[in-house]
Write an enzyme that holds these catalytic residues in place. Sequence first.
Site, short mmCIF file in Angstrom:
data_model
loop_
_atom_site.label_atom_id
_atom_site.label_comp_id
_atom_site.label_asym_id
_atom_site.label_seq_id
_atom_site.Cartn_x
_atom_site.Cartn_y
_atom_site.Cartn_z
N CYS A 1 0.82 -1.21 0.00
CA CYS A 1 0.00 0.00 0.00
C CYS A 1 0.85 1.26 0.00
CB CYS A 1 -0.92 0.05 1.21
SG CYS A 1 -0.99 -1.46 2.16
N ARG B 1 14.15 -14.11 14.84
CA ARG B 1 13.04 -14.40 15.77
C ARG B 1 12.57 -15.85 15.68
NH1 ARG B 1 10.22 -8.97 16.85
NH2 ARG B 1 11.74 -7.53 16.02
#
Lengths: 490, 490
Positions: free
Chosen positions: B42, B69
């Site tokens: 976007c 992570r």
Amino acid sequence: MVVIGGDAAGMSAAAQARRLSSADELDIVAFERGAFTSYSACGIPYWVAGDVGDREQLIARDPDEHRRRGIDVRTHTEITRIDTDGRRVLARARDGREEWHGYDDLVIATGAVPLRPPLPGIDAEGVHGVQNLTDGAALIDALDRLGAPAPAPGDGDSCPVGDARAPGDTRTADDARTAGRRGGGPLRAVVVGAGYIGIEMAEAMIRRGFTVTVVDQAAEPMTTLDPDMGALVREAMNGMGIETVMGDPVTEIETGDDGAVRAVRTENGRHPADLVVLGLGTRPQTELAEAAGLPLGPSGGLLTDRAMRVRGHRHVWAGGDCVEVEHRLTGDTRHIPLGTHANKHGQVIGANIAGDYATFPGVVGTAVSKVCDLEIARTGLLEREATAAGLQFVTVTVEATSRAGYYPGAEPMRVKLLAERITGRLLGAQIVGREVAAKRVDTVAVALTAGMTAADLTMLDLGYAPPFSPVWDPVQVAARKAAAAVRAEG
Amino acid sequence: MVVIGGDAAGMSAAAQARRLSSADELDIVAFERGAFTSYSACGIPYWVAGDVGDREQLIARDPDEHRRRGIDVRTHTEITRIDTDGRRVLARARDGREEWHGYDDLVIATGAVPLRPPLPGIDAEGVHGVQNLTDGAALIDALDRLGAPAPAPGDGDSCPVGDARAPGDTRTADDARTAGRRGGGPLRAVVVGAGYIGIEMAEAMIRRGFTVTVVDQAAEPMTTLDPDMGALVREAMNGMGIETVMGDPVTEIETGDDGAVRAVRTENGRHPADLVVLGLGTRPQTELAEAAGLPLGPSGGLLTDRAMRVRGHRHVWAGGDCVEVEHRLTGDTRHIPLGTHANKHGQVIGANIAGDYATFPGVVGTAVSKVCDLEIARTGLLEREATAAGLQFVTVTVEATSRAGYYPGAEPMRVKLLAERITGRLLGAQIVGREVAAKRVDTVAVALTAGMTAADLTMLDLGYAPPFSPVWDPVQVAARKAAAAVRAEG
């Protein structure tokens, strides 16, 4: 139909009743003890600041406009007695003559009176309230006399940054008075009270070129926020060069030999002032109603049913700043004087008197304000209010941005959310930030009105595009954290 | 846990599952056929426009961050088959080698593909899509080659006003190409498609100094609005100097001898172009899922239950632009590719796979966008959508201001509201305006999600202060009129 009070609630009621019924069906008389009708008291700080060019802009509809629409407005006429048994009110005209007027339906819209503690010097020259247009005009005249120029209009969000007083400026208030703007010295304003009116007036005085000190006995500004959020407001105000003196009650307004104000004395200090603005809030103006035996609530406001009829009085209605409103989350009533409620009350009263049907469902405690570019908003309950209502809750606070983080102009905001323990039901939100922070509270206001939980709010379909919001709107970032906290708490 | 697709839905799912379960409990592998993860598609129009400085800002988390992570991200690796019976996927690495990977839970997040009609010349040099970061980079390179300077960042809301082409400028596109910026002649961009992407790219091209023409077969821009509201967008775009060619389907992209684009031909005209941007919307990318026998909806998107599990498949989940979402007002499913939905889907999927519990309750069709300073928003149903759902309704349109009328910077906005006949239930809202117009749609989005009526919306406790709103918020002005229309209609 007789209306007491010619501002938002009263004249909205009159106008709505007029729209819904012909002159044959309904006579409408409105009594106003002042000169003005239907004006925006909320706009006064911006008029004083110079953002609003003149008084007329604040008047939505003057007495003549109302008269042209078939409402008999009597200005400078005060109602001094209500006789509910005889269904009549006693009106005193400007010349002192008194006359009884009968009614089928009476609308009490007498508004609120500003709190004015009985301090020494409170009535001195240079001490100003900002409750009505007359107060505003008097303050603007005083500013002109002091030589404080109005800024160019059109930049309502910008304020001078930093302390307007030069470092090492040791002149006294008297020096400044003498010098005025001519000598280039800064004029000093002390604003008493750090609530909505206080901070709006602090902004106005800053924009008028004053060095501003805000004094309040509360520990933080904006007691309509929790103290941790109020602290953010204080820090931002200090960053704007507004001095804040908190937790320090005012003891005296010090005056000079000429009777004009010199300083505001507090328990712990003395704050030189060329001008003092009182922004201490208001109480419902209900002496007239009380004398007539009408029911008042714990804050002294009139109590009404949902149709805005005064409880127990079939032909008497009341709305605006003189009533207490029902809080939709707690069921109790409180005094929340806001123009938006007054207009709704008026619409409801007018419809009902005209034989139509409408109700006012109560409030959830939404309020927005700003000081310069800092936006402040709340809805629902504060921690202390929720506790007082017997509710147990979790609180979370998050930092988020107004737009996608990569989009120019993205500004941080702090969002605090209260959700009920176990159920997760939303209880309140507070937002402090810049650039499209405050009105985001509306989303939470609607959600908690609907009884939604924090988890519900998380999954709401809110508008997203990078110039308007991060993918998770700030209130949803807070809602996610609140939903998790509710589960963790158990 | 195996994830197909490394953008919003897929990586949100992976990250959420990782948060909720240890490495001992859950292995997470994510396959991405491109080079990037977790980026904001976007944001591409604003990167092209120059508002966002570089590509890295659009990447929320790159593959290495995910790996740190505890998520095994394999970029440049495409899944070419799903074997639901064998619970495995076939992965093809960059070097062409293929390998099966087993899964306990599979997440399909393959996104959408831009529509690219089979027009002559559609693949010519100078025809650009803006679907992913590679497209964006290619377009920015092309702009640099054409000598179109990026504006100074930080003023995302301002666009040059008026037609950038001088009156009487009769040079051909070839002339302009030859002259480029060196000769000072305006470059010409044609944007095919006048939906969200089209108008955002029109803004980007304007800000890059192009003369811009937007071409669409629809009668008005923004078919996600009713035509009367779309007409406001067209008028505003024209006021910004953007030419709109509506109701005129594209027939051909005309190229020169060098194979590069020269013009866009429509049924009724020829529009010279140095550059063509395709903004035609997308369709779900579900070939892989379809080949695996997974259920698709009417728009070709995967069908899921509320936990975002693919219907009928216990161990397969799907989210983001490759699924159809349930509309809360109609109960049917549709393809609404938006990053905000994708992130929610990912969060729900990750929680469920990790043994927690979450659901996605569907959407109400909220969307916001802007072209320069014109804000555009919708929620709920358009007239044709409501009719298609068998609903009867009233529509009202009002003009209101963003702030109190007397407050500096108050801007007009048009608000259109749909409310169900007889019940008054809110069905939809559309807003076109400037300055804090679009996000006001959130208020209606929450209200209609809660099943509120127009009368309910009228009485909601929304934030009011002169810098933020008139006493009646614009959506409440519309709601009052809608409530009256419902009663009048009977």
